[in-house]
Design a protein around this motif. Structure first.
Motif, PDB file in Angstrom:
ATOM      1  N   ARG A 295       0.824  -1.216   0.000  1.00  0.00           N
ATOM      2  CA  ARG A 295       0.000   0.000   0.000  1.00  0.00           C
ATOM      3  C   ARG A 295       0.851   1.255   0.000  1.00  0.00           C
ATOM      4  O   ARG A 295       1.935   1.299   0.561  1.00  0.00           O
ATOM      5  CB  ARG A 295      -0.916   0.011   1.216  1.00  0.00           C
ATOM      6  CG  ARG A 295      -1.935  -1.107   1.186  1.00  0.00           C
ATOM      7  CD  ARG A 295      -2.882  -1.031   2.369  1.00  0.00           C
ATOM      8  NE  ARG A 295      -3.776  -2.164   2.387  1.00  0.00           N
ATOM      9  CZ  ARG A 295      -4.914  -2.232   1.701  1.00  0.00           C
ATOM     10  NH1 ARG A 295      -5.307  -1.221   0.970  1.00  0.00           N
ATOM     11  NH2 ARG A 295      -5.667  -3.310   1.771  1.00  0.00           N
ATOM     12  N   ASP A 296       0.315   2.315  -0.633  1.00  0.00           N
ATOM     13  CA  ASP A 296       0.997   3.606  -0.609  1.00  0.00           C
ATOM     14  C   ASP A 296       0.608   4.371   0.657  1.00  0.00           C
ATOM     15  O   ASP A 296      -0.086   3.850   1.531  1.00  0.00           O
ATOM     16  CB  ASP A 296       0.693   4.408  -1.874  1.00  0.00           C
ATOM     17  CG  ASP A 296      -0.762   4.830  -2.008  1.00  0.00           C
ATOM     18  OD1 ASP A 296      -1.548   4.615  -1.070  1.00  0.00           O
ATOM     19  OD2 ASP A 296      -1.111   5.380  -3.059  1.00  0.00           O
ATOM     20  N   ARG A 297       1.035   5.600   0.754  1.00  0.00           N
ATOM     21  CA  ARG A 297       0.757   6.406   1.951  1.00  0.00           C
ATOM     22  C   ARG A 297      -0.730   6.678   2.160  1.00  0.00           C
ATOM     23  O   ARG A 297      -1.166   6.953   3.265  1.00  0.00           O
ATOM     24  CB  ARG A 297       1.513   7.724   1.856  1.00  0.00           C
ATOM     25  CG  ARG A 297       3.001   7.545   2.002  1.00  0.00           C
ATOM     26  CD  ARG A 297       3.725   8.884   1.989  1.00  0.00           C
ATOM     27  NE  ARG A 297       5.144   8.665   2.165  1.00  0.00           N
ATOM     28  CZ  ARG A 297       6.024   8.692   1.190  1.00  0.00           C
ATOM     29  NH1 ARG A 297       5.642   8.927  -0.045  1.00  0.00           N
ATOM     30  NH2 ARG A 297       7.299   8.484   1.437  1.00  0.00           N
ATOM     31  N   ASN A 298      -1.508   6.615   1.098  1.00  0.00           N
ATOM     32  CA  ASN A 298      -2.953   6.861   1.182  1.00  0.00           C
ATOM     33  C   ASN A 298      -3.748   5.581   1.406  1.00  0.00           C
ATOM     34  O   ASN A 298      -4.972   5.605   1.414  1.00  0.00           O
ATOM     35  CB  ASN A 298      -3.447   7.567  -0.075  1.00  0.00           C
ATOM     36  CG  ASN A 298      -2.795   8.917  -0.250  1.00  0.00           C
ATOM     37  OD1 ASN A 298      -2.543   9.628   0.721  1.00  0.00           O
ATOM     38  ND2 ASN A 298      -2.479   9.275  -1.487  1.00  0.00           N
TER      39      ASN A 298
ATOM     40  N   ARG B 266      -0.676  -0.670  -4.340  1.00  0.00           N
ATOM     41  CA  ARG B 266       0.161  -0.260  -5.475  1.00  0.00           C
ATOM     42  C   ARG B 266       1.109  -1.378  -5.864  1.00  0.00           C
ATOM     43  O   ARG B 266       2.263  -1.404  -5.489  1.00  0.00           O
ATOM     44  CB  ARG B 266       0.989   0.969  -5.100  1.00  0.00           C
ATOM     45  CG  ARG B 266       0.201   2.194  -4.823  1.00  0.00           C
ATOM     46  CD  ARG B 266      -0.405   2.692  -6.099  1.00  0.00           C
ATOM     47  NE  ARG B 266      -1.030   3.988  -5.849  1.00  0.00           N
ATOM     48  CZ  ARG B 266      -1.247   4.870  -6.779  1.00  0.00           C
ATOM     49  NH1 ARG B 266      -0.921   4.622  -8.019  1.00  0.00           N
ATOM     50  NH2 ARG B 266      -1.826   6.001  -6.480  1.00  0.00           N
TER      51      ARG B 266
ATOM     52  N   GLU C 211       1.185  -0.599 -12.013  1.00  0.00           N
ATOM     53  CA  GLU C 211       0.841   0.746 -12.459  1.00  0.00           C
ATOM     54  C   GLU C 211       0.952   0.783 -13.971  1.00  0.00           C
ATOM     55  O   GLU C 211       1.540  -0.104 -14.578  1.00  0.00           O
ATOM     56  CB  GLU C 211       1.799   1.772 -11.843  1.00  0.00           C
ATOM     57  CG  GLU C 211       1.671   1.894 -10.347  1.00  0.00           C
ATOM     58  CD  GLU C 211       2.646   2.911  -9.761  1.00  0.00           C
ATOM     59  OE1 GLU C 211       3.479   3.440 -10.501  1.00  0.00           O
ATOM     60  OE2 GLU C 211       2.558   3.148  -8.557  1.00  0.00           O
TER      61      GLU C 211
ATOM     62  N   GLU D 263      12.216   3.653  -9.461  1.00  0.00           N
ATOM     63  CA  GLU D 263      11.349   2.916  -8.529  1.00  0.00           C
ATOM     64  C   GLU D 263      11.961   2.851  -7.137  1.00  0.00           C
ATOM     65  O   GLU D 263      11.255   2.986  -6.141  1.00  0.00           O
ATOM     66  CB  GLU D 263      11.066   1.506  -9.038  1.00  0.00           C
ATOM     67  CG  GLU D 263      10.034   1.437 -10.113  1.00  0.00           C
ATOM     68  CD  GLU D 263       8.669   1.940  -9.695  1.00  0.00           C
ATOM     69  OE1 GLU D 263       8.262   1.750  -8.533  1.00  0.00           O
ATOM     70  OE2 GLU D 263       7.999   2.530 -10.535  1.00  0.00           O
TER      71      GLU D 263
ATOM     72  N   THR E  16      11.610   6.546  -5.784  1.00  0.00           N
ATOM     73  CA  THR E  16      10.302   7.202  -5.683  1.00  0.00           C
ATOM     74  C   THR E  16       9.120   6.247  -5.810  1.00  0.00           C
ATOM     75  O   THR E  16       8.015   6.686  -6.121  1.00  0.00           O
ATOM     76  CB  THR E  16      10.154   8.288  -6.769  1.00  0.00           C
ATOM     77  OG1 THR E  16      10.203   7.662  -8.051  1.00  0.00           O
ATOM     78  CG2 THR E  16      11.239   9.333  -6.666  1.00  0.00           C
TER      79      THR E  16
ATOM     80  N   GLN F 212       5.872   4.006  -5.217  1.00  0.00           N
ATOM     81  CA  GLN F 212       4.664   4.351  -4.478  1.00  0.00           C
ATOM     82  C   GLN F 212       4.442   3.506  -3.230  1.00  0.00           C
ATOM     83  O   GLN F 212       3.737   3.917  -2.326  1.00  0.00           O
ATOM     84  CB  GLN F 212       3.436   4.224  -5.393  1.00  0.00           C
ATOM     85  CG  GLN F 212       3.408   5.227  -6.510  1.00  0.00           C
ATOM     86  CD  GLN F 212       3.156   6.630  -5.997  1.00  0.00           C
ATOM     87  OE1 GLN F 212       2.364   6.835  -5.082  1.00  0.00           O
ATOM     88  NE2 GLN F 212       3.846   7.587  -6.567  1.00  0.00           N
ATOM     89  N   SER F 213       5.027   2.320  -3.181  1.00  0.00           N
ATOM     90  CA  SER F 213       4.841   1.424  -2.029  1.00  0.00           C
ATOM     91  C   SER F 213       6.169   0.742  -1.720  1.00  0.00           C
ATOM     92  O   SER F 213       7.068   0.706  -2.567  1.00  0.00           O
ATOM     93  CB  SER F 213       3.774   0.377  -2.337  1.00  0.00           C
ATOM     94  OG  SER F 213       4.235  -0.518  -3.329  1.00  0.00           O
TER      95      SER F 213
ATOM     96  N   ARG G 224       7.067  -1.725  -4.437  1.00  0.00           N
ATOM     97  CA  ARG G 224       7.626  -1.158  -5.669  1.00  0.00           C
ATOM     98  C   ARG G 224       9.074  -0.738  -5.464  1.00  0.00           C
ATOM     99  O   ARG G 224       9.903  -0.925  -6.350  1.00  0.00           O
ATOM    100  CB  ARG G 224       6.793   0.024  -6.151  1.00  0.00           C
ATOM    101  CG  ARG G 224       5.334  -0.293  -6.326  1.00  0.00           C
ATOM    102  CD  ARG G 224       4.773  -0.437  -7.662  1.00  0.00           C
ATOM    103  NE  ARG G 224       5.369   0.282  -8.715  1.00  0.00           N
ATOM    104  CZ  ARG G 224       5.353  -0.154  -9.964  1.00  0.00           C
ATOM    105  NH1 ARG G 224       4.776  -1.297 -10.249  1.00  0.00           N
ATOM    106  NH2 ARG G 224       5.891   0.527 -10.923  1.00  0.00           N
ATOM    107  N   ARG G 225       9.403  -0.181  -4.302  1.00  0.00           N
ATOM    108  CA  ARG G 225      10.781   0.204  -4.018  1.00  0.00           C
ATOM    109  C   ARG G 225      11.683  -1.031  -3.924  1.00  0.00           C
ATOM    110  O   ARG G 225      12.803  -1.033  -4.431  1.00  0.00           O
ATOM    111  CB  ARG G 225      10.853   1.046  -2.754  1.00  0.00           C
ATOM    112  CG  ARG G 225      10.229   2.429  -2.942  1.00  0.00           C
ATOM    113  CD  ARG G 225      10.479   3.355  -1.769  1.00  0.00           C
ATOM    114  NE  ARG G 225       9.837   2.910  -0.548  1.00  0.00           N
ATOM    115  CZ  ARG G 225       8.581   3.184  -0.204  1.00  0.00           C
ATOM    116  NH1 ARG G 225       7.818   3.911  -1.012  1.00  0.00           N
ATOM    117  NH2 ARG G 225       8.089   2.761   0.937  1.00  0.00           N
TER     118      ARG G 225
END
Length: 86
Positions: free
Chosen positions: A8-11, A15, A18, A61, A64, A66-67, A70-71
């Motif tokens: 999950r992303d910050r919201n 994610r 994409e 990735e 930056t 998103q989750s 992904r990083r």
């Protein structure tokens, strides 16, 4: 619960996948072109451009994504492409 936060992303949105961005599209395009190249010179050039595009994507990735997933995917891809191996 912790494992779901990895995706999950910050919201709080999941994610994992994409829409492809420019470096991924370039990686696929140059990769396809390297398979269709008629001379070894162009095959090597397209292969190098394909790898460079994938390294750029992995760097983006890792920096930056998103989750955390992904990083981590970016860091693993970067390690796979940059570190020596088989």
């Amino acid at each position: 619960m912790a494992i779901t936060n990895f995706f999950r992303d910050r919201n709080g949105r999941i994610r994992i996948f994409e829409a492809p961005n420019l470096p991924i599209l370039a990686w696929a395009g140059f990769g396809a072109a390297s398979m269709m190249a008629l001379t070894p010179k162009y095959r090597d050039l397209m292969g190098s451009l394909s790898k460079a595009s994938l390294v750029i994507w992995a760097l983006l990735e890792t920096a930056t994504g998103q989750s955390p997933f992904r990083r981590t995917l970016g860091a693993a891809t970067l390690a796979r492409e940059v570190l020596p191996g088989d």
